[in-house]
Enzyme design. Structure first.
Site, short mmCIF file in Angstrom:
data_model
loop_
_atom_site.label_atom_id
_atom_site.label_comp_id
_atom_site.label_asym_id
_atom_site.label_seq_id
_atom_site.Cartn_x
_atom_site.Cartn_y
_atom_site.Cartn_z
N ALA A 135 0.83 -1.21 0.00
CA ALA A 135 0.00 0.00 0.00
C ALA A 135 0.86 1.26 0.00
O ALA A 135 0.67 2.16 -0.82
CB ALA A 135 -0.95 0.00 1.21
N ALA A 188 3.37 -12.63 2.51
CA ALA A 188 2.21 -13.25 1.87
C ALA A 188 2.65 -14.34 0.91
O ALA A 188 3.56 -14.15 0.10
CB ALA A 188 1.40 -12.19 1.12
N GLU A 237 -8.40 -20.57 -3.84
CA GLU A 237 -8.25 -20.61 -2.39
C GLU A 237 -9.62 -20.68 -1.74
O GLU A 237 -10.66 -20.53 -2.41
CB GLU A 237 -7.47 -19.38 -1.90
CG GLU A 237 -6.03 -19.37 -2.38
CD GLU A 237 -5.21 -18.26 -1.76
OE1 GLU A 237 -5.80 -17.34 -1.17
OE2 GLU A 237 -3.97 -18.31 -1.87
N HIS A 278 -5.69 -17.18 10.70
CA HIS A 278 -5.40 -18.09 9.58
C HIS A 278 -5.42 -19.52 10.13
O HIS A 278 -4.83 -19.81 11.16
CB HIS A 278 -4.03 -17.78 8.98
CG HIS A 278 -3.83 -18.37 7.63
ND1 HIS A 278 -3.67 -19.72 7.42
CD2 HIS A 278 -3.80 -17.80 6.40
CE1 HIS A 278 -3.54 -19.96 6.13
NE2 HIS A 278 -3.61 -18.81 5.48
N ARG A 310 -12.01 -18.80 6.02
CA ARG A 310 -11.05 -18.95 7.11
C ARG A 310 -11.67 -18.95 8.50
O ARG A 310 -11.21 -19.67 9.39
CB ARG A 310 -9.98 -17.85 7.01
CG ARG A 310 -9.07 -18.05 5.83
CD ARG A 310 -8.08 -16.91 5.67
NE ARG A 310 -7.20 -17.17 4.54
CZ ARG A 310 -6.29 -16.32 4.12
NH1 ARG A 310 -6.13 -15.16 4.73
NH2 ARG A 310 -5.53 -16.63 3.09
N HIS A 317 -3.84 -13.48 12.03
CA HIS A 317 -3.27 -13.29 10.70
C HIS A 317 -3.59 -11.93 10.10
O HIS A 317 -2.70 -11.18 9.75
CB HIS A 317 -3.79 -14.40 9.78
CG HIS A 317 -3.22 -14.37 8.40
ND1 HIS A 317 -1.86 -14.44 8.15
CD2 HIS A 317 -3.81 -14.27 7.19
CE1 HIS A 317 -1.64 -14.39 6.85
NE2 HIS A 317 -2.80 -14.28 6.24
N ARG A 341 -12.36 -11.78 6.08
CA ARG A 341 -11.70 -11.51 4.80
C ARG A 341 -11.66 -12.73 3.90
O ARG A 341 -11.29 -13.82 4.33
CB ARG A 341 -10.27 -11.03 5.05
CG ARG A 341 -9.46 -10.77 3.78
CD ARG A 341 -8.08 -10.25 4.13
NE ARG A 341 -7.23 -11.27 4.70
CZ ARG A 341 -6.37 -12.02 4.01
NH1 ARG A 341 -6.29 -11.88 2.69
NH2 ARG A 341 -5.61 -12.90 4.61
N LEU A 371 -3.90 -8.22 -0.43
CA LEU A 371 -2.88 -7.61 -1.29
C LEU A 371 -3.53 -6.76 -2.38
O LEU A 371 -3.01 -5.70 -2.74
CB LEU A 371 -2.00 -8.69 -1.93
CG LEU A 371 -1.17 -9.55 -0.99
CD1 LEU A 371 -0.25 -10.47 -1.77
CD2 LEU A 371 -0.35 -8.69 -0.02
#
Length: 544
Positions: free
Chosen positions: A18, A50, A136, A265, A312, A372, A407, A413
């Protein structure tokens, strides 16, 4: 020139994806940028850790009609609506619709323009030259661009190379942000106290090389300080992720949001003596790995029909239930179902496990959930603007509303990239049309005044305070929460914050104390937010 005091057009605090993206966007527009970070190099935060990758396009046809760099030249892909749905499902429909649509619309072009064309990130490709897209948990299709299992490092390598070459970006390392400067809290002029709007004027930062605080006045300040994971006992985060941006924004009176939503995570490498849990990328489960209990049995189907590809929060909670019911210190990830060559596809995981004495080609990986990603933070709009004039926030320290209560994998990212670009463009427009800080306001800000000269930052005392914070947050404000646990955490953290504040006032400032102060305050406000929300949702799992 007084190096302990300076005035710049834009100050960016933090140098992950960022911060670097915002700096490049602004510098390309012709503006001078001061980029500071607490580490000794640009890549010292969560971005380079990551593994999985970044969201791109699920449609294979998106890889056709590319230019020489591989960047796509067509209109936004048809996957945007499907991605939007996946983000809402993972976030339990607690997401901010405007932010979700902004990411889905802007994401592919930002990846094309910044990462593929400019930074030349070598994303993995198939034999025919098309991008190798993986899937994922929580995703309805393979749409994740990756560089084996070190995607974050590859992106940071490309971005930092561009930052290092840019003549309009000045970099200062080993600068730990202490406090935001604001007109209401720091200006000494009697007339300035009557201004209705509180304005951010820069920050006090600690120069670790000299040991002295510096005053950096800025027309515009951008927080890109990263996450908060290190306030928990088990975390995948880099050592400096102690909630610096959240802590400073809270003290300055800036609006915060969703602080109770800390994502854990599911799969971090379990080692008894480890200060940071090594991440075991979710892409392994996306490519066929399965979670097993202490008896070697797959159990995720018992908790969710999506099994190992559930979001997650669902997987982490299921894992904790299994561990608590069976008294097991960890669970296991069986990677025998992954069809690809493990050392080639997942070299980072393979090497980390090998260093821990585990050959993943022959035995399952011991794993535990770990703190995480922080879904909350400083409340911002789609340009990174906060509730305080002069202050922006981007990346993990910001709450755009994108993630809602949980999330979706690999959105972080992309969020950092998209908001970095958007923040840079918005700031360029404002720098072009608005005046900077008036001289009388600049002159009214004093340099840092040491409140105490005692050197009492005994490492043993600091370590004990950190142990209290991390154990309290893990046991009482962790994956599963109850009213009794949160009440206990609130009382313990309130006393600890008061103690640390007094200690801080009478002890000469140091990096250890700055981090401890930010960490304790961040843990306290997270606990308060968790107490206020009685509804169990996503990452905020109330078992009462």
């Amino acid at each position: 020139m007084n190096v302990s005091r300076r005035h710049v057009p834009v100050l960016i605090i933090g140098s992950g994806i960022a911060g670097c993206t915002a700096a490049l966007t602004l510098a390309d527009a012709g503006y001078e940028v001061l980029l500071i970070n607490a580490g000794s190099q640009l890549a010292d935060g969560n971005s380079e850790l990551a593994q999985g990758g970044i969201i791109y396009r699920a449609d294979p046809a998106a890889n056709e009609g590319t230019n020489g760099s591989g960047a796509h030249e067509a209109e936004p892909n048809d996957d945007a609506q499907a991605l939007e749905k996946d983000i809402f499902v993972a976030g339990h429909n607690y997401n901010y619709g405007k932010a979700v649509r902004f990411l889905c619309d802007q994401g592919p072009k930002c990846v094309d323009n910044v990462l593929i064309e400019r930074a030349k990130v070598p994303f993995d490709r198939n034999d025919d030259g098309s991008f190798n897209l993986t899937r994922e948990g929580g995703h309805s299709a393979p749409r994740i661009l990756h560089c084996r299992d070190y995607s974050g490092r590859a992106m940071m390598d490309g971005l930092t190379a561009q930052v290092l070459e840019h003549p309009r970006i000045t970099r200062l390392h080993r600068r730990a942000a202490i406090d935001l400067l604001t007109s209401h809290h720091h200006a000494k002029g009697s007339q300035l106290r009557y201004e209705v709007d509180n304005r951010c004027l820069g920050a006090y930062v600690l120069n670790e090389e000299s040991g002295e605080p510096e005053t950096i006045l800025a027309d515009w300040t951008v927080l890109a300080t990263g996450g908060v994971g290190q306030v928990f006992l088990h975390s995948t985060n880099a050592p400096g992720c102690v909630g610096t941006g959240v802590s400073m924004a809270f003290r300055a009176g800036v609006s915060l949001a969703n602080l109770e939503f800390m994502q854990f995570h599911p799969t971090a490498l379990y080692e008894e003596r480890s200060t940071r849990r090594s991440l075991i990328t979710e892409a392994m489960r996306g490519e066929g790995a399965r979670l097993l209990n202490h008896k070697g049995q797959a159990f995720m189907k018992d908790y969710d029909p999506r099994a190992d590809l559930a979001p997650r929060d669902v997987v982490s909670q299921a894992m904790m239930d299994e561990m608590l019911h069976n008294g097991a210190p960890c669970l296991f990830l069986d990677v025998s179902g992954v069809q690809q060559d493990l050392p080639t596809r997942f070299p980072t995981v393979f090497q980390k496990c090998l260093e821990a004495g585990i050959d993943i080609r022959r035995e399952p990986i011991p794993v535990v959930p770990a703190a995480h990603y922080f879904c909350g933070g400083v409340l911002t709009d789609v340009h990174g603007r906060t509730s305080m004039r002069g202050l922006y926030a981007i990346g993990e320290c910001a709450c755009t509303g994108l993630h809602g209560a949980n999330r979706l994998a690999s959105t972080s990212l992309l969020e950092a990239l998209v908001w970095g670009v958007s923040c840079g463009k918005d700031l360029a427009l404002r720098l072009n049309s608005e005046d900077g800080l008036p001289q009388n306001l600049i002159a009214s800000i004093p340099d840092w005044l040491h409140e105490g000269d005692e050197r009492r930052d005994d490492p043993a005392l600091v370590a004990q305070d950190w142990a209290n914070i991390r154990n309290t947050m893990w046991n009482y404000v962790g994956i599963s929460r109850t009213e009794a646990r949160l009440r206990r955490a609130f009382e313990d953290m309130r006393d600890l914050v008061r103690h640390i504040h007094d200690f801080y006032k009478h002890t000469r400032i140091s990096r250890r104390l700055v981090d401890l102060f930010h960490g304790s305050q961040t843990a306290y406000v997270i606990t308060q937010a968790a107490m206020r929300n009685h509804t169990s949702l996503g990452c905020h799992h109330r078992v009462d």
